[in-house]
Design an enzyme around this catalytic site. Structure first.
Site, PDB file in Angstrom:
ATOM      1  CE1 TYR A   1      12.068  33.080   3.117  1.00 45.50           C
ATOM      2  CE2 TYR A   1      12.189  30.684   3.071  1.00 45.50           C
ATOM      3  CZ  TYR A   1      11.956  31.890   2.430  1.00 45.50           C
ATOM      4  OH  TYR A   1      11.593  31.903   1.102  1.00 45.50           O
TER       5      TYR A   1
ATOM      6  CE  LYS B   1      -0.491   0.138   5.054  1.00 41.40           C
ATOM      7  NZ  LYS B   1      -1.451   0.206   6.182  1.00 41.40           N
TER       8      LYS B   1
END
Length: 373
Positions: A267, A46
């Protein structure tokens, strides 16, 4: 100051960020599970094979001896059939519902966890669909409680010819504790569900409960089949068994600079250099699957050594402090891999992110190219 040359670089093109799957590691992990159980093994692929490529992982597992495949949607199963895989396939969870016609045509077994689901499947099926009844064994997130079992079995009896009951399944809520006592209640409950099915005149049925951790640590949970997904790609949630890492994530250095002490990085200037040092920018960021929030110590391998990530993770980049070494544009960094030593593991990344390894390997973005070793 030491300067290392890039492995491969042209004037304009660099090594693209790439996740490489290692099928030999998948096969080795399958063999380690095989050594722990006499039950049949379902290779669960999956989430695109836990981010490693469903078809690639499925083929490696089947070639190594997996008896079944597991998915969470019929469409995923059809893709495996289209790739030439012929072993039995089970689909459960089915978030988009069940395409009964496709399930019958492509020989896909369906897990059913409620009276409503079974009723709808019987109504939709023109041809027989093989069904595994799912019992709630303590998760409260799917599966029918034992109290609904009589109605499920009554409905299964009336639906014969459209829904053929061939399996009974559950899921262990505490297998990652690697303590058989923690699994005992779920084992008892599944036995009760199985016995009710047999008393109702169905059978033989395939009974399955354990996933990777149960398969590796608790034989009482094995029944007829164990479902192994994370373990195929090197993840044992219980951390009781060392498995082989099955992928390697690499990305290029896209910029390097020598900066003085006191340089603010990224940042907000969340990091400030405390000495003259070299900084390398690696071309992957949170849009590619690098967790944005990382604990101190997170790093990548460049040039045979581990170097710390500094400053905030950006959407497209991370900044790495490489100390006295200048790495030119084009040198390849390893984000994680199976080698050990300077190369971080998926498990280390999970700890740095305050998460689990599953989120790391399934969260790698579409911009990262895929390859097979």
């Amino acid at each position: 100051m030491t300067t290392l040359s890039p492995e491969r670089v042209t004037l304009s093109r660099l090594h693209a960020p790439t996740l490489q799957t290692v099928p030999d590691a998948v096969a080795e992990n399958l063999r380690r599970v095989r050594a722990a159980t006499t039950a049949r093994i379902m290779a669960v692929v999956k989430a695109d094979g836990y981010g490693h490529g469903a078809v690639t992982v499925a083929r490696a597992a089947v070639d190594a001896g997996a008896d079944w495949l597991g998915v969470t949607d019929v469409a995923e199963a059809v893709a495996l059939r289209d790739a030439g895989l012929t072993v039995p396939i089970l689909s459960w969870l089915n978030p988009s519902g069940v395409d009964a016609a496709a399930a019958a045509e492509h020989r896909v077994d369906i897990a059913v966890g409620s009276v409503e689901e079974l009723r709808q499947l019987i109504a939709d099926a023109a041809d027989p669909v093989r069904v595994h009844l799912q019992l709630d064994t303590g998760m409260a997130r799917g599966g029918a409680p034992l109290e609904e079992w009589p109605e499920l079995l009554r409905l299964a009896r009336t639906g014969r010819g459209r829904a053929e009951l061939v399996g009974v399944m559950g899921h262990l809520p505490r297998a990652d504790e690697a303590d058989p006592a923690a699994n005992a209640a779920a084992v008892l409950r599944l036995r009760q569900g199985r016995d009710a099915v047999l008393r109702a005149g169905f059978g033989p049925v395939l009974v399955h409960l354990a996933a990777t951790s149960g398969a590796l640590t608790d034989p009482a949970t094995h029944f007829d089949l164990v479902r192994v997904g994370a373990g195929l790609v090197g993840i044992d949630p219980s951390e009781a068994t060392v498995l082989a890492g099955a992928s390697r994530w690499t990305a290029p250095v896209v910029h390097s600079a020598l900066v003085p002490a006191g340089t603010a990085v990224g940042y907000g200037g969340a990091h400030t250099t405390d000495r003259e040092t070299h900084l390398s920018v690696v071309g992957v960021g949170y849009a590619d699957g690098i967790p944005r929030e990382l604990a101190p110590g997170a790093g990548v391998e460049i040039g045979g050594a581990r170097h710390p990530i500094v400053g905030r993770v950006s959407m497209d980049q991370i900044v790495v402090d490489t100390g006295s070494v200048l790495f030119p544009r084009g040198v390849v960094a390893t984000v994680f891999g199976p080698e050990g030593g300077a190369v971080p593991s998926v498990q280390e990344w999970a700890r740095w992110a305050g998460s689990i390894p599953h989120t790391i390997v399934t969260g790698i973005g579409a911009r990262v190219q895929r390859s097979v070793a």
